[in-house]
Design a protein around this motif. Structure first.
Motif, PDB file in Angstrom:
ATOM      1  N   MET A 290       8.251  55.288  24.738  1.00  0.00           N
ATOM      2  CA  MET A 290       8.449  54.000  24.101  1.00  0.00           C
ATOM      3  C   MET A 290       7.956  54.070  22.662  1.00  0.00           C
ATOM      4  N   LYS A 291       8.707  53.457  21.744  1.00  0.00           N
ATOM      5  CA  LYS A 291       8.366  53.533  20.312  1.00  0.00           C
ATOM      6  C   LYS A 291       8.194  52.146  19.723  1.00  0.00           C
ATOM      7  N   PHE A 292       7.112  51.968  18.973  1.00  0.00           N
ATOM      8  CA  PHE A 292       6.889  50.710  18.260  1.00  0.00           C
ATOM      9  C   PHE A 292       6.704  50.982  16.772  1.00  0.00           C
ATOM     10  N   ALA A 293       7.061  50.003  15.970  1.00  0.00           N
ATOM     11  CA  ALA A 293       6.907  50.150  14.528  1.00  0.00           C
ATOM     12  C   ALA A 293       5.927  49.119  13.993  1.00  0.00           C
ATOM     13  N   THR A 294       5.299  49.481  12.890  1.00  0.00           N
ATOM     14  CA  THR A 294       4.425  48.574  12.181  1.00  0.00           C
ATOM     15  C   THR A 294       4.611  48.854  10.693  1.00  0.00           C
ATOM     16  N   VAL A 295       4.027  48.011   9.808  1.00  0.00           N
ATOM     17  CA  VAL A 295       4.418  48.082   8.408  1.00  0.00           C
ATOM     18  C   VAL A 295       3.607  49.056   7.556  1.00  0.00           C
ATOM     19  N   PHE A 296       2.409  49.416   8.023  1.00  0.00           N
ATOM     20  CA  PHE A 296       1.525  50.235   7.196  1.00  0.00           C
ATOM     21  C   PHE A 296       0.427  50.723   8.126  1.00  0.00           C
ATOM     22  N   ALA A 297      -0.118  51.891   7.849  1.00  0.00           N
ATOM     23  CA  ALA A 297      -1.163  52.385   8.753  1.00  0.00           C
ATOM     24  C   ALA A 297      -2.388  51.461   8.725  1.00  0.00           C
ATOM     25  N   TYR A 298      -2.862  51.153   7.494  1.00  0.00           N
ATOM     26  CA  TYR A 298      -4.093  50.368   7.382  1.00  0.00           C
ATOM     27  C   TYR A 298      -3.732  48.892   7.271  1.00  0.00           C
ATOM     28  N   SER A 299      -3.268  48.331   8.388  1.00  0.00           N
ATOM     29  CA  SER A 299      -2.811  46.940   8.395  1.00  0.00           C
ATOM     30  C   SER A 299      -3.314  46.253   9.651  1.00  0.00           C
ATOM     31  N   CYS A 300      -3.449  44.932   9.577  1.00  0.00           N
ATOM     32  CA  CYS A 300      -3.810  44.170  10.770  1.00  0.00           C
ATOM     33  C   CYS A 300      -2.728  44.368  11.829  1.00  0.00           C
ATOM     34  N   HIS A 301      -1.483  44.510  11.386  1.00  0.00           N
ATOM     35  CA  HIS A 301      -0.373  44.714  12.327  1.00  0.00           C
ATOM     36  C   HIS A 301      -0.659  45.901  13.237  1.00  0.00           C
ATOM     37  N   TYR A 302      -1.072  46.999  12.606  1.00  0.00           N
ATOM     38  CA  TYR A 302      -1.357  48.210  13.377  1.00  0.00           C
ATOM     39  C   TYR A 302      -2.492  47.946  14.367  1.00  0.00           C
ATOM     40  N   TYR A 303      -3.545  47.285  13.899  1.00  0.00           N
ATOM     41  CA  TYR A 303      -4.717  47.060  14.768  1.00  0.00           C
ATOM     42  C   TYR A 303      -4.410  46.036  15.863  1.00  0.00           C
ATOM     43  N   GLN A 304      -3.534  45.065  15.551  1.00  0.00           N
ATOM     44  CA  GLN A 304      -3.161  44.089  16.581  1.00  0.00           C
ATOM     45  C   GLN A 304      -2.298  44.741  17.664  1.00  0.00           C
ATOM     46  N   LEU A 305      -1.394  45.591  17.224  1.00  0.00           N
ATOM     47  CA  LEU A 305      -0.559  46.328  18.173  1.00  0.00           C
ATOM     48  C   LEU A 305      -1.436  47.199  19.078  1.00  0.00           C
ATOM     49  N   ARG A 306      -2.402  47.884  18.458  1.00  0.00           N
ATOM     50  CA  ARG A 306      -3.318  48.741  19.208  1.00  0.00           C
ATOM     51  C   ARG A 306      -4.124  47.913  20.211  1.00  0.00           C
ATOM     52  N   GLN A 307      -4.608  46.762  19.746  1.00  0.00           N
ATOM     53  CA  GLN A 307      -5.408  45.885  20.604  1.00  0.00           C
ATOM     54  C   GLN A 307      -4.595  45.367  21.799  1.00  0.00           C
ATOM     55  N   TRP A 308      -3.374  44.950  21.522  1.00  0.00           N
ATOM     56  CA  TRP A 308      -2.502  44.397  22.563  1.00  0.00           C
ATOM     57  C   TRP A 308      -2.284  45.438  23.662  1.00  0.00           C
ATOM     58  N   PHE A 309      -1.967  46.658  23.265  1.00  0.00           N
ATOM     59  CA  PHE A 309      -1.764  47.716  24.249  1.00  0.00           C
ATOM     60  C   PHE A 309      -3.077  48.101  24.918  1.00  0.00           C
ATOM     61  N   SER A 310      -4.129  48.169  24.123  1.00  0.00           N
ATOM     62  CA  SER A 310      -5.397  48.642  24.678  1.00  0.00           C
ATOM     63  C   SER A 310      -5.957  47.648  25.691  1.00  0.00           C
TER      64      SER A 310
END
Lengths: 365, 204
Positions: A140-160
């Motif tokens: 499964m593949k997900f995209a986000t806008v930038f490595a150092y972004s809240c988007h990335y950390y929110q995606l990580r949190q949601w999955f984690s």
């Protein structure tokens, strides 16, 4: 005598719904009222925005909240002391799943679309991930806008929260917001975490389901901040104060619901987002579009331009910096030693914010 | 004369991402009869990573104003991708200034005028500098690893001396013998010892 402060400014922004404070401060003449002549410069890439700010092509810019911290550490680009004296927005992101992932999800769990729990827990995706592995299909593949972004950390949190590890069980890649909807449509990714209007856009086009929002994952944390370099701030202390006051006025103005619709209309123009009103307005009015066949969810704090609570403010509290640094450590973006290297109070400059507003109060009296 | 003899003979694959067809043509012709081979991509957007994966370019050239720049930066920031040297076009006026910023960063270069003879030398320099950077990074990682492993061994040794009343030499020899007997590295033995001794401690 102090040398004169700069008053003709170039401010960078990225065409997203939460650029509203910068856009409205310009459109409503709040910058002008503070004696500033501001040109807003549209930027297509966060990395380029950062580089331009670092070298002074831009005087200030709308930045992803973790970017000043990343810049202080030289992550991704040059190491340069970027600070923030003002939080521009809170919340505003969401995670959207592709139609095909959505169908797979419903089939596997034997649920019709309208019985999916919302906000959707990522644990429901576990079965899909396992099934794909069993069948030897791509991960499964997900995209986000930038490595150092809240988007990335929110995606990580949601999955984690569902014991799913981002980066291993689910692949993650960076895509510019403008490419997200196409990537979802073409099946390049199964979902993404992005800011407005790009979630509503996918839903309106019948290409996805917005499963959860940043309000559901970690509510009321900063999303965009005003970034300036330390040296620019030192050379332009009065202008820094004027910028803060003009933006504060814009954020206050954005508190009123009727004003939100006016902001949406202005944001839609080609100068700014170049988007349709029916994808820009909903989140500003507290409506989270979910799916073409479903009712929207009410999320009144979807786009916040002041912190939660009665006396909402835009104070860049050093707590926010520590919160984001923690996220960066948990995501493996920085080491503990780098965490210790940074003093959050030196990056999230609550002192500069307070000083700018003290002057405002004195002026009123 | 080429200043980078180690890479001089190899054909280097360039992935050029540019919507401006005139500029792309000018750039490609500036590289005629050179060791660079250009593949041009217009509006890559969603397929960029796939293209990079298939073409395995030695260098990527892109407009600094392109939204795709963030994808390219992620090649060096997200661990699942391999970093690539990136050369960026930008407005002539800004090129000097931006170069200051990106040059001291990872491995990006900025070029203002695509038709100038400078293009080749900038590409040469970018490739060479990137290789240098990768070597340095690898050396740094190795050094870090060595230091870390020495730290673990020292810690385990100290713990043995303390808990088992061993002399320094005895502790060291004990660990070395364990490593030899089990066919493991000293570092592995040391970290196993640390976790066992610490676990026992917690239970006491």
């Amino acid at each position: 005598m102090q040398p004169a402060n700069k008053t003709q400014l170039q401010l960078g922004f990225v065409p997203l719904t939460d650029s509203a404070p910068l856009v409205m401060a310009k459109e409503l003449g709040f910058f002008q009222a503070e004696g500033l002549d501001v040109a807003l410069r549209k930027q297509n890439s966060w990395a380029t925005l950062r580089d331009k700010l670092q070298v002074g092509i831009l005087d200030g810019a709308q930045m992803l909240a973790p970017m000043p911290l990343a810049s202080q550490l030289g992550l991704g680009g040059n190491r340069a002391p970027i600070i923030t004296p003002f939080v521009l927005s809170f919340n505003g992101n969401a995670i959207t799943l592709s139609e095909s992932l959505c169908r797979e999800l419903c089939e596997l769990h034997g649920l019709p679309l309208n019985k999916l729990p919302l906000p959707l827990p990522a644990s429901l995706l576990k079965a899909v991930i396992d099934k794909r592995i069993q069948e030897g299909r791509p991960a499964m593949k997900f995209a986000t806008v930038f490595a150092y972004s809240c988007h990335y950390y929110q995606l990580r949190q949601w999955f984690s929260d569902a014991d799913i590890e981002l980066g291993t069980e689910v692949e993650v890649q960076v895509l510019p917001p403008t490419s997200m909807v196409a990537a979802l449509h073409e099946g390049v990714v199964d979902g993404y975490c992005v800011g407005g209007p790009w979630n509503a856009k996918a839903v309106r086009a019948g290409l996805g389901l917005t499963a959860t929002s940043s309000c559901d994952i970690w509510p009321d944390q900063p999303e965009k901040v005003l970034g300036i370099t330390q040296s620019w701030m030192q050379a332009n202390p009065d202008t820094t104060g004027a910028l803060i006051r003009a933006l504060k006025r814009a954020c206050n103005w954005l508190e009123e619901l009727p004003n939100r619709f006016e902001a949406a209309r202005i944001l839609c123009s080609a100068t700014y987002l170049n988007a349709d009103l029916d994808v820009v307005a909903p989140t500003l009015l507290g409506s989270c579009l979910v799916h073409q066949g479903l009712n929207p969810r009410t999320i009144s704090a979807y786009n916040r331009f002041r912190s939660a609570g009665q006396e909402g403010n835009n104070n860049p509290d050093s707590y926010y910096g520590r919160f984001l640094l923690n996220q960066m450590v948990e995501a493996g973006h920085i080491q503990l030693s780098q965490y210790k290297q940074i003093d959050s109070e030196q990056v999230f400059r609550a002192d500069v914010y307070a000083q700018a507003l003290r002057r405002e109060q004195t002026a009123v009296l | 004369m080429n200043s980078h003899p180690n890479v001089a003979d190899k054909v280097l694959e360039i992935l050029l991402i540019d919507d401006d067809l005139d500029r792309a043509a000018a750039f490609s012709s500036a590289l005629d009869h050179s060791r660079y081979h250009v593949s041009h991509l217009v509006s890559s957007r969603t397929s960029l990573l796939r293209e990079v994966d298939q073409l395995k370019p030695d260098i990527i050239v892109i407009d600094i104003e392109s939204p795709d720049r963030d994808i390219l930066e992620s090649l060096s920031t997200l661990s699942s991708f391999n970093p690539k040297p990136v050369v960026m076009f930008c407005e002539q006026d800004d090129s000097q200034l931006i170069n200051q910023s990106v040059q001291s960063g990872v491995s990006a270069y900025v070029v203002g005028d695509v038709q100038s003879a400078r293009v080749r030398s900038i590409l040469d320099a970018a490739v060479a500098r990137f290789q240098q950077y990768q070597t340095l990074k690898q050396e740094l990682n190795e050094t870090k690893h060595k230091l870390e492993s020495r730290r673990v061994i020292e810690k385990a040794k100290a713990l043995l001396m303390n808990k088992k009343n061993m002399s320094e030499a005895k502790a060291f020899n004990t660990m070395r013998k364990m490593a030899m007997d089990s066919g493991q590295k000293m570092e592995q033995v040391a970290s196993t010892l640390l976790s066992i001794l610490n676990t026992l401690d917690e239970k006491e």
